[in-house]
Enzyme design. Structure first.
Site, PDB file in Angstrom:
ATOM      1  N   CYS A   1      88.396  78.813  48.743  1.00 59.59           N
ATOM      2  CA  CYS A   1      89.280  77.711  48.352  1.00 59.59           C
ATOM      3  C   CYS A   1      88.649  76.724  47.373  1.00 59.59           C
ATOM      4  O   CYS A   1      89.275  76.341  46.386  1.00 59.59           O
ATOM      5  CB  CYS A   1      89.774  76.992  49.581  1.00 59.59           C
ATOM      6  SG  CYS A   1      88.492  76.689  50.757  1.00 59.59           S
TER       7      CYS A   1
ATOM      8  N   HIS B   1      90.915  72.041  53.348  1.00 57.54           N
ATOM      9  CA  HIS B   1      91.795  72.521  52.301  1.00 57.54           C
ATOM     10  C   HIS B   1      91.471  71.778  51.001  1.00 57.54           C
ATOM     11  O   HIS B   1      91.154  70.597  51.024  1.00 57.54           O
ATOM     12  CB  HIS B   1      93.247  72.298  52.709  1.00 57.54           C
ATOM     13  CG  HIS B   1      94.215  72.892  51.744  1.00 57.54           C
ATOM     14  ND1 HIS B   1      94.050  74.158  51.231  1.00 57.54           N
ATOM     15  CD2 HIS B   1      95.331  72.403  51.172  1.00 57.54           C
ATOM     16  CE1 HIS B   1      95.052  74.413  50.406  1.00 57.54           C
ATOM     17  NE2 HIS B   1      95.836  73.359  50.335  1.00 57.54           N
TER      18      HIS B   1
END
Lengths: 115, 327
Positions: free
Chosen positions: B91, B168
């Site tokens: 990510c 995230h």
């Protein structure tokens, strides 16, 4: 925070504290021996002390301590010559002292007897 | 999303390791994939970012993920690079890549350029999978794997604790007269506003980020903001060069002119301060390099042999008892 040691155990980074063992670390013979275990790009004398103080090596020490406390490093302990079951940093350090200090002393005695 | 658990997934590619979210790691990673003159900075002060003369290519906001509802509509832009998050642990790298691939001023090197051309017509999900299979990026990413010297049965318990912390990463980029939020878990980019020619895009992005920060700070969610900027050393060197040529010009006209004399002193002071900033940047890059080398090394043999030496010299037992007292 997994760095937290159980209260009853010795903290590894406080044993190999660069400030406490500074003179030993600066001994040319010790330097020569330790340099080979540093990353190949970092094999110089100054790096011994500064790496010991670095967050990365501190991190390695807490990973190591956690592994020791798991009691699962039996293979490694055997390779180091430690016979007793080890599941604390304290027991590990006592074991190291026994194997590498007492052995040497008895070797010395042996030598004297041989002479 | 990155999680410390589930390190492999049926994405067809080889797995990606977890890497530390650190400006020094990301800066070196960016240079490893062939992008020139970019550095990553942790950003604490949004106002200062706005005032800095240094070019800001994009921002990466990372936060502890908790699946919030978001009703903002997604948009589409045929030229904008947007990829879905399909690769575990990638990510951060993907968020940074989204910034690099969407900037026309950057020299991203031959390999990344052909990657961008190759995936241009893919849908977001395919783009995500293409990243996963991009060897250049994956190898650079995986080169920052931490050494794992021990494989333990009880390790699981710890990993489960850590698995609750799922982070995230989302990016903010200027693109073709607009500012966008790129979130790989969404269907498409979110359009945040337009920017006029030469207007600073951060004026559009910062209020949106500010809102996020306030929201997360209130509910005590951990977050971090990183800016992807031009290598500060490039700008500082250029500034010093210009100031020095200015100085030469002043010197030529100087003779007794008081005003010019004062100007000369000002320029000299500027040069001095830029030189100091440059030196600080050089030192920072040196430190990053050192830390990255250390990150990749297994120090257990170093520690064990140090203990052997201490025991051998009869120093260990004293050290143990001192440590026992201070615990």
């Amino acid at each position: 925070n997994f760095n937290m040691a159980p209260r009853q155990d010795v903290i590894l980074s406080s044993v190999v504290d660069a400030d406490k063992i500074f003179n030993t670390l600066r001994d040319p013979e010790v330097e020569k021996e330790l340099i080979q275990y540093l990353p190949s790009e970092h094999q110089n004398r100054a790096e011994i002390v500064s790496s010991l103080r670095s967050p990365q090596v501190q991190q390695a020490m807490s990973v190591f301590s956690r592994a020791i406390r798991s009691g699962e490093l039996t293979e490694m302990m055997r390779e180091l010559g430690i016979q007793e079951y080890v599941d604390s940093v304290e027991a590990f350090l006592q074991g190291m002292d026994k194997v590498y200090h007492e052995n040497k002393e008895s070797n010395k005695r042996q030598k004297k007897e041989d002479e | 999303m990155s999680s410390t658990r589930n390190s492999s997934r049926s994405d067809g590619g080889v797995s990606w390791c977890t890497i530390e979210s650190d400006p020094g790691v990301f800066t070196e990673l960016i240079s490893q994939i062939g992008v020139k003159d970019v550095q990553v900075e942790e950003t604490y002060d949004l106002d200062m970012l706005l005032q800095d003369f240094n070019a800001v290519y994009g921002l990466v906001f990372l936060f502890k993920w908790r699946g919030d509802k978001d009703d903002r509509p997604v948009t589409e832009h045929p030229k904008l690079f947007f990829a879905n998050q399909v690769i575990n642990n990638a990510c951060a790298t993907q968020a940074i890549l989204s910034i690099l691939l969407n900037n026309k001023d950057l020299e991203i090197g031959q390999e990344l350029t052909s990657f961008r051309d190759f995936v241009q017509d893919f849908n977001p999900e395919l783009k995500g999978m293409a990243i996963g299979n991009c060897e250049l990026v994956r190898n650079a990413h995986n080169s920052f794997a931490r050494p794992e010297p021990f494989v333990l049965g009880t390790e699981k318990a710890t990993s489960e604790d850590e698995a609750e912390d799922v982070y995230h990463f989302i990016s903010y980029v200027p693109f073709d007269g607009g500012v966008y939020e790129l979130d790989g878990l969404k269907k498409g980019p979110i359009f945040l506003g337009s920017i006029a020619d030469k207007e600073n895009w951060l004026r559009v992005a910062i209020p949106v980020i500010q809102q996020r920060i306030e929201k997360y700070a209130k509910s005590e969610i951990r977050f971090n903001l990183m800016s992807i900027v031009r290598d500060k050393r490039v700008d500082l060197k250029k500034a010093i060069e210009q100031q020095q040529s200015q100085l030469t010009q002043i010197d030529a006209k100087l003779s007794g002119n008081k005003e010019l004399k004062e100007k000369k002193e000002r320029v000299e002071a500027d040069i001095e301060s830029n030189k100091q900033r440059l030196q600080a940047e050089e030192e920072k890059f040196e430190n990053w390099k050192t830390e990255n080398i250390r990150r990749k090394h297994n120090y257990i043999p170093f520690i064990v042999n140090l203990l052997k030496i201490l025991a051998d010299r009869g120093e260990l037992s004293n050290l143990i008892s001192t440590a026992q007292k201070t615990r």
